[in-house]
Design a protein around this motif. Sequence first.
Motif, PDB file in Angstrom:
ATOM      1  N   GLU A 150       0.831  -1.203   0.000  1.00  0.00           N
ATOM      2  CA  GLU A 150       0.000   0.000   0.000  1.00  0.00           C
ATOM      3  C   GLU A 150       0.867   1.257   0.000  1.00  0.00           C
ATOM      4  OE1 GLU A 150      -2.896  -0.142   3.131  1.00  0.00           O
ATOM      5  OE2 GLU A 150      -3.697  -2.091   2.502  1.00  0.00           O
ATOM      6  N   ASP A 205      -6.426  -1.422   0.478  1.00  0.00           N
ATOM      7  CA  ASP A 205      -6.356  -0.756  -0.831  1.00  0.00           C
ATOM      8  C   ASP A 205      -5.158  -1.311  -1.592  1.00  0.00           C
ATOM      9  OD1 ASP A 205      -6.662   0.895  -2.971  1.00  0.00           O
ATOM     10  OD2 ASP A 205      -5.926   2.706  -1.962  1.00  0.00           O
ATOM     11  N   ASP A 212      -3.407  -3.185  -5.178  1.00  0.00           N
ATOM     12  CA  ASP A 212      -3.563  -3.274  -6.629  1.00  0.00           C
ATOM     13  C   ASP A 212      -2.628  -4.311  -7.229  1.00  0.00           C
ATOM     14  OD1 ASP A 212      -1.158  -1.972  -6.403  1.00  0.00           O
ATOM     15  OD2 ASP A 212      -1.793  -0.130  -7.404  1.00  0.00           O
ATOM     16  N   VAL A 269     -10.256  -5.544   2.341  1.00  0.00           N
ATOM     17  CA  VAL A 269     -10.012  -5.659   0.903  1.00  0.00           C
ATOM     18  C   VAL A 269     -11.335  -5.623   0.139  1.00  0.00           C
ATOM     19  CG1 VAL A 269      -9.155  -7.199  -0.905  1.00  0.00           C
ATOM     20  CG2 VAL A 269      -7.804  -6.845   1.163  1.00  0.00           C
ATOM     21  N   ASN A 286     -11.447  -4.802  -3.819  1.00  0.00           N
ATOM     22  CA  ASN A 286     -10.288  -5.487  -4.391  1.00  0.00           C
ATOM     23  C   ASN A 286     -10.258  -6.981  -4.121  1.00  0.00           C
ATOM     24  OD1 ASN A 286      -9.156  -3.009  -5.326  1.00  0.00           O
ATOM     25  ND2 ASN A 286      -8.415  -2.591  -3.255  1.00  0.00           N
ATOM     26  N   LEU A 300      -8.213  -9.540  -6.051  1.00  0.00           N
ATOM     27  CA  LEU A 300      -6.758  -9.582  -5.927  1.00  0.00           C
ATOM     28  C   LEU A 300      -6.295 -10.325  -4.678  1.00  0.00           C
ATOM     29  CD1 LEU A 300      -5.861  -5.920  -6.989  1.00  0.00           C
ATOM     30  CD2 LEU A 300      -5.459  -8.021  -8.297  1.00  0.00           C
TER      31      LEU A 300
END
Length: 451
Positions: free
Chosen positions: A159, A343, A345, A371, A376, A379
């Motif tokens: 993050e 958060d 990616d 998450v 997300n 992921l």
Amino acid sequence: MSRSTFRLLVAVGAVLAMLVPTLASAAPKGPAWFVDESALPFDGLPGVDAEQYWGVERGAGYRMEVPDDWNGSLVMWAHGFRGEGLELTVDNHPLRSYLLANGYAWAASSYSENDYAVDVGVRDTERLTRVFRRQVGRPDITYVTGASMGGHVVARSIEQYPSRYDAAMPICGVLGDYELFDYFLDYNVAAQQLALGTSTYPVGANYLTDTVPTIKANLEAVPGGWPSVLNADGQAFKQLVELRSGGDRPNFDEAWYFWNTFPSFGGSAPGDFTFGLGTGDGTVGNERGIAAENIGIDYQLDLDPATSPAEAAFNDGIVRVEAANRLRNSMSLNRPSPIVTGDIDVPVLTLHNLGDLFVPFHNEVVYAQEVADAGNSDLLVQRAIRGVNHCGFTGTELATAFADLATWVEDGQRPAGDVVLDPAVVSAPDYGCRFTDSATPGGHVLATPCP
């Protein structure tokens, strides 16, 4: 650095030490962390052609290893809690043999501080990626892996530095940040309230020697029955701990017995491990202010979600502790326990033992929810393992998880995982069987056999 470079720099350093005036008077006050540089060099594995590197970067020792047939990928390792000792030490990656055999380079930092210093671990691990780029080259893919507190380092790293890492594998990780310390609080104040009819926090100096034996005696059904033969209050306490550590799930009974019989912590008697975790003053690392809290927690003493009169009385009577607001709401990395938001990616694959009562499975529940709230979930893949130890995974479980993560990153094939947020799924008799290695002898002592 290589061995020859290391010997040259040691000689040069000795000369420079005589020429450069000391600046001791300007040094900041604080623990005198140090790296024993003579302990940094390490040998290669027999039959494996690889180059070893080591050194110190801004107060943190490091090791790196690159196989001759390097595949272009780097795997960082973030170690767990080291205690408060002054010497800073480096772990080799636990998957070292597997990584080198499959062409992966790895790197690990000691961090420049011990204690619960996640912020330091995040910075020093990222800094080591830059050392690797200078000394070896820019990797095509960079993975970050870590265990326990190192799992917290991993979760915050992706993050804090979203462009630095391509995937992450935190294992037995403190993924719920401050909620781990809430759990330590819960265990101790709930035990007091049920056994003594009152509760205090922080506890007194004689808590482990005077209070805890009384708590155990008041929760057991017969003298010497703790932790297996419990009275009604003892059963209620056991149920509360299960719910606060991750919910109704297989392998908890064995975990309860293990953690209340064998481990010790901070001078506590064997079996007093989780009681010992509640003897501090509520601070974390070098941060001022209480970190844990139980404001607003509705404690349950059974599996019925409705609040019974006994539960209402318990919740009314238990001591309530409020954390320093600035600790739990600040997004600054300058905290020993930086906030994890979910958060993300990049792909993340986690492993956690269902019976870990040091860094409990509840951390996976918290992380999964965060998450999901961040949108997300695609992921994140989580795997529940039937084991009672903290970070006690077999080599097969670790290697399989990393191989699946690499396939996800390199080929786009998302691996399978376990559902974490559905209590009905988690409580099923076969939960945790899918990814548990039951074939390795002694791999999981006290693991509940799968149906």
